[in-house]
Design a protein around this motif. Structure first.
Motif, short mmCIF file in Angstrom:
data_model
loop_
_atom_site.label_atom_id
_atom_site.label_comp_id
_atom_site.label_asym_id
_atom_site.label_seq_id
_atom_site.Cartn_x
_atom_site.Cartn_y
_atom_site.Cartn_z
N ASP A 31 -25.53 -61.12 116.31
CA ASP A 31 -26.60 -60.19 115.96
C ASP A 31 -26.45 -58.98 116.88
OD1 ASP A 31 -28.93 -58.76 115.62
OD2 ASP A 31 -30.21 -60.52 115.49
N TRP A 32 -25.83 -57.93 116.35
CA TRP A 32 -25.51 -56.78 117.20
C TRP A 32 -26.76 -56.06 117.69
CZ3 TRP A 32 -21.20 -57.92 118.95
CH2 TRP A 32 -20.12 -58.33 118.16
N LYS A 33 -27.87 -56.17 116.97
CA LYS A 33 -29.11 -55.56 117.45
C LYS A 33 -29.56 -56.23 118.75
CE LYS A 33 -29.98 -52.31 114.49
NZ LYS A 33 -29.95 -50.89 114.96
N ARG A 34 -29.40 -57.53 118.81
CA ARG A 34 -29.77 -58.25 120.03
C ARG A 34 -28.82 -57.88 121.18
NH1 ARG A 34 -29.69 -64.22 119.66
NH2 ARG A 34 -30.70 -64.03 121.70
N VAL A 35 -27.56 -57.65 120.86
CA VAL A 35 -26.60 -57.20 121.87
C VAL A 35 -27.02 -55.83 122.40
CG1 VAL A 35 -24.21 -56.45 122.24
CG2 VAL A 35 -24.69 -58.55 120.94
N GLU A 36 -27.42 -54.93 121.51
CA GLU A 36 -27.88 -53.61 121.93
C GLU A 36 -29.10 -53.73 122.84
OE1 GLU A 36 -26.66 -50.62 118.27
OE2 GLU A 36 -28.51 -51.80 118.10
#
Length: 300
Positions: A31-36
């Motif tokens: 989940d790239w949003k969580r990475v951001e």
């Protein structure tokens, strides 16, 4: 009978494993949003499903031989995330003041990341900065958290970038640069132009493909100057037999070679990165870079 049942259960279990492998089921993308959110910086999904986060050192005012260099030209920290099997791989480069290097390195180690190189890219920089290359494997969010914790020992700006004051950047004919390079590039705004040239052969690390968006490509950066000239920097990605032919060609065109070194530890083929610097008209600079590119096994 009990032994027969046990053997049958083992066979069924093995069959399930084999069938599961045969289906080629792939781990879900992070989940790239969580990475951001974990890193505190927005990123972009790039070619090859590489999620790249730029962290330029916009807080620094750096000159090279008296030329004020922009963050997008020579001060670009980044993190490149790529799903590899059940884990995520991250690799990148951090731009650090000399005094920030020890604590950031300790922070990377504390977060389970590895340091693969520490070195200069350019000479006669004021203030002096170093470049720390790193790599890690694991859960994408945890890697991002570890990286952010390590960076807390530096003044690297995270969060939303501040809106820079409006200013007119010097003009630069990027079409002429592209014609001289025989490659296309991108206008990055603010008087900056960049061309990225991948290697023609496949690059791997422990069997994992290393892609251009992960930093494994020749990068040619131009910064327009007010007198109609431009500054160039970046790095050539080379195999051993290309190092001296490229260095000789750059010098023949008045371009300085400022560093030659590794960025990774287990790349195949073994790669060397050659950094450079010069100030001249954009076309003459591009012609010199093109001559050097012709000594490499690069994509056309």
């Amino acid at each position: 009978m009990r032994t027969a049942i046990l053997n049958l259960s083992l066979l069924v279990g093995i069959t399930v494993v084999v069938l599961g492998s045969a289906t080629g089921t792939r781990a879900a993308e992070p989940d790239w949003k969580r990475v951001e959110q974990a890193l505190g910086k927005a990123g972009q999904l790039q070619a090859g499903d590489v999620f790249r986060v730029g962290m330029p050192r916009t807080d620094l005012s750096v000159t090279v031989k008296g030329v004020a260099v922009k963050a997008g030209f020579a001060l670009g920290s980044y993190a490149a995330f790529k799903q590899v099997g059940e884990q995520t791989m991250v690799m990148g480069d951090l731009v650090l003041l000399d005094q920030e290097v020890p604590a950031v390195m300790s922070g990377l180690f504390a977060g389970g990341l590895e340091v693969t190189a520490v070195h200069n890219h350019l000479n006669e920089m004021s203030p002096h900065v170093m470049y720390m290359h790193y790599e890690g494997h694991g859960d994408a969010v945890q890697l991002a958290k570890a990286l952010r914790q390590a960076l807390s020992a530096s003044a690297t700006p995270l969060g939303d970038p501040a809106t820079p004051p409006a200013s007119a950047a010097p003009a630069m004919d990027t079409k002429q640069i592209e014609q001289a390079l025989a490659r296309t590039g991108r206008d990055m705004g603010s008087g900056l132009f960049q061309a990225i040239v991948p290697r023609a052969e496949a690059i791997t690390e422990k069997g994992v493909p290393l892609l251009s968006a992960m930093g494994v490509a020749t990068v040619l950066n131009f910064q327009a100057l007010s007198d109609g000239r431009a500054a160039i920097t970046g790095d050539f990605v080379l195999i051993d037999k290309e190092v001296n032919p490229v260095a000789r060609t750059l010098r023949q065109h008045g371009i300085e070679v400022t560093a030659v070194h590794n960025h990774g530890l287990s790349d195949v083929p073994r790669l060397f990165y050659m950094h450079f610097w010069s100030v001249d008209t954009p076309v003459r600079l591009a012609q010199g870079l093109r001559a050097a590119l012709d000594k490499t096994n690069s994509q056309r």
